[in-house]
Design a protein around this motif. Structure first.
Motif, PDB file in Angstrom:
ATOM      1  N   VAL A 194      90.298   7.417  32.039  1.00  0.00           N
ATOM      2  CA  VAL A 194      90.533   7.991  33.825  1.00  0.00           C
ATOM      3  C   VAL A 194      89.471   7.173  34.306  1.00  0.00           C
ATOM      4  N   PHE A 195      88.048   6.665  33.373  1.00  0.00           N
ATOM      5  CA  PHE A 195      86.848   5.900  33.805  1.00  0.00           C
ATOM      6  C   PHE A 195      87.431   4.135  33.726  1.00  0.00           C
ATOM      7  N   GLY A 196      87.988   4.286  32.503  1.00  0.00           N
ATOM      8  CA  GLY A 196      88.343   3.133  32.583  1.00  0.00           C
ATOM      9  C   GLY A 196      89.364   2.203  33.683  1.00  0.00           C
ATOM     10  N   LEU A 197      90.537   3.338  34.094  1.00  0.00           N
ATOM     11  CA  LEU A 197      91.342   3.174  34.956  1.00  0.00           C
ATOM     12  C   LEU A 197      90.294   3.003  37.075  1.00  0.00           C
ATOM     13  N   MET A 198      89.537   3.747  36.388  1.00  0.00           N
ATOM     14  CA  MET A 198      88.215   3.331  37.762  1.00  0.00           C
ATOM     15  C   MET A 198      87.425   2.211  37.810  1.00  0.00           C
ATOM     16  N   VAL A 199      87.674   1.280  36.338  1.00  0.00           N
ATOM     17  CA  VAL A 199      87.006   0.265  36.379  1.00  0.00           C
ATOM     18  C   VAL A 199      88.026  -1.451  36.766  1.00  0.00           C
ATOM     19  N   VAL A 200      88.921  -0.451  36.801  1.00  0.00           N
ATOM     20  CA  VAL A 200      89.714  -1.547  36.241  1.00  0.00           C
ATOM     21  C   VAL A 200      90.447  -1.381  38.085  1.00  0.00           C
ATOM     22  N   GLY A 201      90.264  -0.579  38.678  1.00  0.00           N
ATOM     23  CA  GLY A 201      91.006  -0.306  39.811  1.00  0.00           C
ATOM     24  C   GLY A 201      89.686  -1.507  40.897  1.00  0.00           C
ATOM     25  N   VAL A 202      88.519  -1.072  40.434  1.00  0.00           N
ATOM     26  CA  VAL A 202      87.578  -2.091  41.363  1.00  0.00           C
ATOM     27  C   VAL A 202      88.162  -3.594  40.932  1.00  0.00           C
ATOM     28  N   ILE A 203      88.099  -4.295  39.784  1.00  0.00           N
ATOM     29  CA  ILE A 203      88.468  -5.454  39.220  1.00  0.00           C
ATOM     30  C   ILE A 203      89.567  -5.178  39.894  1.00  0.00           C
ATOM     31  N   VAL A 204      90.178  -4.794  40.123  1.00  0.00           N
ATOM     32  CA  VAL A 204      91.463  -5.835  41.059  1.00  0.00           C
ATOM     33  C   VAL A 204      91.748  -5.691  42.488  1.00  0.00           C
ATOM     34  N   SER A 205      91.002  -4.787  42.725  1.00  0.00           N
ATOM     35  CA  SER A 205      91.112  -4.710  43.791  1.00  0.00           C
ATOM     36  C   SER A 205      90.092  -6.249  45.409  1.00  0.00           C
ATOM     37  N   GLY A 206      89.326  -6.781  43.937  1.00  0.00           N
ATOM     38  CA  GLY A 206      88.614  -8.015  43.750  1.00  0.00           C
ATOM     39  C   GLY A 206      89.413  -8.726  44.336  1.00  0.00           C
ATOM     40  N   LEU A 207      90.269  -8.755  43.430  1.00  0.00           N
ATOM     41  CA  LEU A 207      91.737 -10.185  42.891  1.00  0.00           C
ATOM     42  C   LEU A 207      91.705 -10.757  44.268  1.00  0.00           C
ATOM     43  N   SER A 208      92.464  -9.608  45.164  1.00  0.00           N
ATOM     44  CA  SER A 208      93.749  -9.488  46.413  1.00  0.00           C
ATOM     45  C   SER A 208      93.422  -8.596  47.478  1.00  0.00           C
ATOM     46  N   SER A 209      93.032  -9.425  48.743  1.00  0.00           N
ATOM     47  CA  SER A 209      93.015  -8.510  49.995  1.00  0.00           C
ATOM     48  C   SER A 209      94.218  -7.308  50.052  1.00  0.00           C
ATOM     49  N   ASN A 210      94.863  -7.233  49.486  1.00  0.00           N
ATOM     50  CA  ASN A 210      96.248  -6.801  49.093  1.00  0.00           C
ATOM     51  C   ASN A 210      96.145  -5.879  48.186  1.00  0.00           C
ATOM     52  N   LEU A 211      95.259  -5.354  47.343  1.00  0.00           N
ATOM     53  CA  LEU A 211      95.030  -4.396  46.205  1.00  0.00           C
ATOM     54  C   LEU A 211      93.627  -3.237  46.633  1.00  0.00           C
ATOM     55  N   GLU A 212      93.491  -3.770  48.161  1.00  0.00           N
ATOM     56  CA  GLU A 212      92.056  -2.878  47.895  1.00  0.00           C
ATOM     57  C   GLU A 212      92.214  -1.807  48.158  1.00  0.00           C
ATOM     58  N   TRP A 213      93.062  -1.445  47.710  1.00  0.00           N
ATOM     59  CA  TRP A 213      92.998   0.248  48.190  1.00  0.00           C
ATOM     60  C   TRP A 213      92.996   1.210  46.801  1.00  0.00           C
ATOM     61  N   MET A 214      93.004   0.142  46.755  1.00  0.00           N
ATOM     62  CA  MET A 214      93.189   0.858  44.800  1.00  0.00           C
ATOM     63  C   MET A 214      91.513   0.757  44.288  1.00  0.00           C
ATOM     64  N   LYS A 215      90.580   0.637  45.388  1.00  0.00           N
ATOM     65  CA  LYS A 215      88.826   0.970  45.163  1.00  0.00           C
ATOM     66  C   LYS A 215      89.062   3.070  45.725  1.00  0.00           C
ATOM     67  N   ALA A 216      90.147   2.881  46.161  1.00  0.00           N
ATOM     68  CA  ALA A 216      90.140   3.899  46.660  1.00  0.00           C
ATOM     69  C   ALA A 216      90.137   5.216  45.894  1.00  0.00           C
ATOM     70  N   ILE A 217      90.744   4.593  44.278  1.00  0.00           N
ATOM     71  CA  ILE A 217      90.965   6.000  43.012  1.00  0.00           C
ATOM     72  C   ILE A 217      89.590   5.286  41.674  1.00  0.00           C
ATOM     73  N   SER A 218      88.379   5.055  42.353  1.00  0.00           N
ATOM     74  CA  SER A 218      87.059   4.618  41.662  1.00  0.00           C
ATOM     75  C   SER A 218      85.990   5.553  41.937  1.00  0.00           C
ATOM     76  N   LEU A 219      85.479   5.779  41.581  1.00  0.00           N
ATOM     77  CA  LEU A 219      83.868   6.640  42.112  1.00  0.00           C
ATOM     78  C   LEU A 219      83.098   5.180  41.880  1.00  0.00           C
ATOM     79  N   PHE A 220      83.308   4.323  40.858  1.00  0.00           N
ATOM     80  CA  PHE A 220      82.552   2.965  41.435  1.00  0.00           C
ATOM     81  C   PHE A 220      81.891   2.677  42.769  1.00  0.00           C
ATOM     82  N   THR A 221      82.695   2.660  43.132  1.00  0.00           N
ATOM     83  CA  THR A 221      82.965   1.735  44.969  1.00  0.00           C
ATOM     84  C   THR A 221      82.102   2.879  45.603  1.00  0.00           C
TER      85      THR A 221
END
Length: 264
Positions: A194-221
């Motif tokens: 679960v925590f790894g998915l949160m970290v990956v969500g933050v990383i992947v969201s920074g690769l493209s503006s189309n993936l910014e929605w993935m920040k929503a799954i992460s507490l790290f935001t």
């Protein structure tokens, strides 16, 4: 009971706390010399934007102050990894491993209620988080005294409070996971996933503006060091939200663990 649990876990808690604090101290110590040379600026300019986003480096402001350089070199991806490992290790040693080994049954036969044990584990979790963040702040203060880093202490306070809230929230979630299983390996793997998915969500969201929605799954935001330093983060609301999440998962842990069927 709390004294016994603290005695059993103080070594690794101090290891995390002192280790991260010495890292902050080292960065603060070398900041004046690297700021003068300008070598870091040249290196950052040569890196692709996607890589800078992953590590949360802002080349435009990174060398403006020691806090800016720490935002990328500690309070970014590095702190996310430290926080999740700290939470998983803490709850594994406080609850998951005692359940797995049967040691918890000795505490419960004292007699100590399940509610009391979970509250004790939660108290140590909060105390350990406070110790880690407190030492981080103390070593940064010491560095400022030694090298006159001209720290903005309102920003330092915001970083410390927000990072403490993140640690407590992650710890509460990991504690909840530990109450779900009799085997420590299962709760650790679930928490890591679960925590790894949160970290990956933050990383992947920074690769493209189309993936910014993935920040929503992460507490790290909810912990944005760059945003705090630029006064673009509502860190008070984020900290309150993280602490609210922690309270919810503490309550869930009490509720679930009280009704668990524990076996040796």
């Amino acid at each position: 009971m709390i004294r016994a649990l603290v005695k059993d876990n103080l070594g690794w808690i101090l290891g995390y706390s002192i280790g991260t604090s010495l890292y902050i101290f080292m960065i603060a110590a070398i900041y004046p010399s690297i700021a003068e040379t300008g070598l870091i600026d040249a290196k950052l300019d040569s890196l692709p934007k996607e890589l800078l986003d992953i590590f949360q480096y802002d080349p435009a402001t990174m060398m403006d102050s020691v806090l800016n350089i720490l935002s990328g070199n500690y309070y970014g991806l590095i702190f996310q990894v430290v926080a999740l490992l700290f939470a998983l290790t803490m709850t594994s040693r406080l609850l998951a491993l005692p359940i797995d080994s049967g040691e918890l049954m000795l505490y419960l036969s004292a007699p100590i209620s399940r509610r009391t044990y979970v509250m004790a584990a939660g108290s140590i979790l909060v105390g350990a988080s406070f110790l880690l963040i407190g030492l981080n702040g103390a070593f940064l203060l010491l560095a400022d005294i030694l090298w006159s880093l001209d720290l903005n202490y309102s920003l330092v306070s915001a970083l410390l409070i927000n990072s403490f809230s993140l640690l407590v929230a992650l710890g509460a979630i990991a504690l909840f996971f530990a109450t779900l299983f009799n085997e420590s390996g299962k709760s650790y793997m679930l928490g890591a996933a679960v925590f790894g998915l949160m970290v990956v969500g933050v990383i992947v969201s920074g690769l493209s503006s189309n993936l910014e929605w993935m920040k929503a799954i992460s507490l790290f935001t909810l912990f944005d060091a760059n945003g705090i330093l630029k006064d673009q983060s509502n860190w008070v609301w984020h900290s309150s939200l993280l602490l609210g999440i922690a309270v919810v998962f503490f309550i869930l842990s009490l509720f679930i663990f009280k009704r668990r069927n524990l076996t040796l």
